[in-house]
Motif scaffolding. Structure first.
Motif, short mmCIF file in Angstrom:
data_model
loop_
_atom_site.label_atom_id
_atom_site.label_comp_id
_atom_site.label_asym_id
_atom_site.label_seq_id
_atom_site.Cartn_x
_atom_site.Cartn_y
_atom_site.Cartn_z
N MET A 1 86.65 6.95 64.67
CA MET A 1 85.18 6.85 64.60
C MET A 1 84.75 7.72 65.92
N ASN A 2 83.49 8.29 65.69
CA ASN A 2 82.87 9.35 66.43
C ASN A 2 82.09 8.26 67.43
N THR A 3 81.37 8.92 68.47
CA THR A 3 80.57 8.36 69.48
C THR A 3 79.23 7.50 68.88
N ILE A 4 78.78 8.07 67.55
CA ILE A 4 77.59 7.49 66.74
C ILE A 4 78.19 6.26 66.25
N ASP A 5 79.29 6.34 65.53
CA ASP A 5 79.81 4.93 64.92
C ASP A 5 79.90 3.94 65.99
N ILE A 6 80.35 4.28 66.97
CA ILE A 6 80.88 3.27 68.24
C ILE A 6 79.49 2.60 68.87
N ILE A 7 78.57 3.70 68.78
CA ILE A 7 77.04 3.04 69.24
C ILE A 7 76.49 2.13 68.28
N VAL A 8 76.67 2.43 67.00
CA VAL A 8 76.15 1.62 65.99
C VAL A 8 76.93 0.01 66.07
N PHE A 9 78.21 0.29 66.25
CA PHE A 9 79.02 -0.82 66.10
C PHE A 9 78.70 -1.55 67.27
N LEU A 10 78.63 -1.13 68.65
CA LEU A 10 78.38 -1.95 69.68
C LEU A 10 76.89 -2.63 69.80
N ALA A 11 76.00 -1.71 69.14
CA ALA A 11 74.60 -2.15 69.22
C ALA A 11 74.51 -3.40 68.38
N TYR A 12 75.39 -3.38 67.18
CA TYR A 12 75.43 -4.62 66.62
C TYR A 12 76.09 -5.87 67.05
N ILE A 13 77.14 -5.74 68.07
CA ILE A 13 77.61 -6.97 68.65
C ILE A 13 76.67 -7.33 69.71
N ILE A 14 76.22 -6.50 70.45
CA ILE A 14 75.24 -7.06 71.48
C ILE A 14 74.04 -7.57 70.86
N GLY A 15 73.74 -6.88 70.02
CA GLY A 15 72.31 -7.51 69.31
C GLY A 15 72.65 -8.86 68.66
N ILE A 16 73.47 -9.07 67.86
CA ILE A 16 73.70 -10.38 67.37
C ILE A 16 74.09 -11.41 68.24
N ALA A 17 74.57 -11.02 69.48
CA ALA A 17 74.88 -11.95 70.57
C ALA A 17 73.65 -12.28 71.27
N ALA A 18 72.73 -11.67 71.49
CA ALA A 18 71.55 -11.58 72.17
C ALA A 18 70.55 -12.58 71.29
N PHE A 19 70.53 -12.27 69.84
CA PHE A 19 69.77 -13.10 69.02
C PHE A 19 70.15 -14.43 68.76
N GLY A 20 71.63 -14.73 68.84
CA GLY A 20 71.96 -15.98 68.82
C GLY A 20 71.85 -16.77 70.18
N GLY A 21 72.02 -16.23 71.20
CA GLY A 21 71.58 -16.84 72.62
C GLY A 21 70.19 -17.17 72.48
N SER A 22 69.08 -16.36 72.12
CA SER A 22 67.82 -16.51 71.94
C SER A 22 67.38 -18.12 71.62
N PHE A 23 68.20 -18.84 70.88
CA PHE A 23 67.93 -20.05 70.15
C PHE A 23 68.16 -21.16 71.56
#
Length: 490
Positions: A1-23
């Motif tokens: 995986m290159n830098t773009i793939d890692i950014i996409v993956f990490l953005a998903y992990i961080i985003g889903i954690a932040a979204f879940g915690g918002s409740f």
């Protein structure tokens, strides 16, 4: 995986954690933590039920199975409409009437406290092994793709899921499940589109190669019980999905989180039915990959071993997909796994509070005390699950045996539940004898080759039939004993 793939993956992990915690603000009481505030949209519950069906195991195993053989696994999916209809007709109204966060309150009402303890303990043991297994497989996949340390991946993934599921309760679990369900479908569709576009002779070449190699076959239609024929897989699917819909806390909790009984019935039906075309999509990925590599005549040497068919899809994701799309597909695999893990965290904590703490430690616990128990039990469950996953790195064979034993004892749950549903008498002795008889049958079928050798009668039945025969024995034994006892009393 290159830098773009890692950014996409990490953005998903961080985003889903932040979204879940918002409740977190909606998760201040034990009731909101376990069944929500009755304000969750029906489509969210529906997608959550679907996402509960799909784990990272099926996301990788179904394409691998179709790549190696055919669509025999689709017979399992065809059993879902049957199980969904029965759930809508009988199970959902039953649990909505009982109105308890736990699926196992009903067992005590029918057969006493022993039944509730038995099925809830089986559930907790199974969930711990499920959490550990999925965390390990997720880490193994990401390690093969990116090269990150397996232990580090396990710990980070487990902690992230534990945090957002604890902060947001069942509301966060349902909403993140729904989002993750959409992501994994989008990822699968994108993958299929890429394969079809990149076939040397056009999309039709996939079908030509697949049909010429009988890759769409559903398996043998013979009445052979020792092989995974169409009928064996179909019957196994009916029983395992009846267990999911009828006894599994993961599903029952979603019935209770729905706004009304009708909404719960609609979600149970549609959520199950969505899996049918999506599982076909996963299987088609495997078939398309078979055609893709056959057309190119370039199947990598490391994938030519039949035992490594599950690695075909991850290998394709890393080595064939363009930048960005690889990251999306890896995120899809994690979406499937994280939705299952978050469900197990929340549901296991709910079972501990309802079936143990409120029952045997403090019956009139305050909301503050209930929330404390839920947080502590969630944390403990996550720590144990992470520990099991790490242990699998070096002692996987021992943990495989533990998983097999957990499956053996959980096999009695459905039979006892059906006995409670269909028997009009409350014969505790009949239920106990039936459960013991069923467990013995399951043990015999599971361990017959180890105990009695290859000539054992148990070897004439496929592994899939273990839960089928165990359930039938529990039900029939308990029903007959209850019937005879009733006649004697009369």
């Amino acid at each position: 995986m290159n830098t773009i793939d890692i950014i996409v993956f990490l953005a998903y992990i961080i985003g889903i954690a932040a979204f879940g915690g918002s409740f977190f603000k909606k998760n201040r009481t034990s009731t909101s933590y376990t069944v929500g505030n009755k304000d969750i949209p029906g489509w969210v519950v529906t997608m959550s039920i679907f996402a509960t069906f799909v784990s990272s195991i099926s996301y990788l195993a179904l394409p691998g199975s179709a790549f190696l053989t055919n669509w025999n696994a689709f017979a399992f999916s065809l059993s879902l409409p049957i199980a969904s209809f029965i759930a809508v007709k009988f199970f959902v109204p039953l649990y909505r009437k009982i109105n308890s966060p736990s699926a196992y309150t009903y067992m005590e009402q029918r057969f006493g406290p022993w039944a509730r303890i038995y099925v809830s303990m089986c559930y907790l043991l199974t969930q711990l092994m499920r959490i550990g297994t999925i965390l390990y497989l997720l880490a193994l996949t990401l390690n093969a793709i990116v090269g990150w340390d397996i232990t580090t991946i396990i710990i980070i993934t487990g902690v992230v899921v534990a945090i957002y599921s604890m902060l947001g309760g069942i509301t966060a679990v349902l909403w993140t499940d729904a989002i993750q369900g959409i992501i994994l479908i989008v990822g699968a569709i994108a993958c299929v589109g890429y394969i079809l576009i990149n076939m040397p002779d056009g999309p039709g070449q996939v079908m030509d190669i697949a049909f010429s190699n009988d890759k769409f076959g559903l398996g043998s239609f013979d009445l052979e019980l020792s092989d995974s024929t169409f009928w064996v897989v179909l019957i196994y699917g009916i029983f395992i999905n009846l267990q999911n819909y009828g006894v599994d806390q993961n599903y029952v909790q979603r019935y209770m989180a729905s706004k009304s009984e009708k909404a719960a019935q609609r979600s149970a039906l549609i959520g199950g039915l969505i899996y049918v075309p999506v599982s076909a999509l996963f299987l088609f990925i495997g078939t398309a990959l078979f055609a893709y590599y056959n057309a190119a005549d370039s199947l990598p040497l490391e994938l030519q071993d039949a035992t490594k068919s599950d690695r075909v899809f991850p290998y394709f994701i890393v080595n064939a997909l363009p930048a960005g799309l690889s990251g999306l597909l890896v995120a899809s695999i994690f979406a499937a796994g994280m939705s299952t893990i978050s469900t197990s965290f929340n549901s296991s904590a709910t079972v501990f509070l309802t079936d143990y703490y409120n029952k045997y430690f403090k019956k009139n616990a305050t909301d503050k005390e209930g929330m404390k128990v839920l947080y502590i039990s969630s944390a403990v469950i996550s720590i144990i699950g992470i520990t099991i996953a790490i242990a699998m790195i070096n002692v996987k064979s021992a943990l495989d045996a533990w998983w097999k034993l957990a499956s053996i004892f959980s096999g009695g749950m459905l039979g006892l539940f059906l006995l409670g549903i269909m028997s009009k008498t409350k014969n505790i002795i009949g239920a106990i004898i039936g459960t013991i008889a069923g467990i013995l049958v399951i043990l015999w079928l599971s361990l017959s080759d180890m105990l009695f050798g290859e000539d054992s009668i148990g070897n004439y039945f496929h592994t899939y039939l273990t839960i089928v025969l165990g359930t039938v024995v529990i039900f029939l034994t308990g029903f007959i004993i209850s019937l005879l006892s009733k006649n004697k009393t009369d």
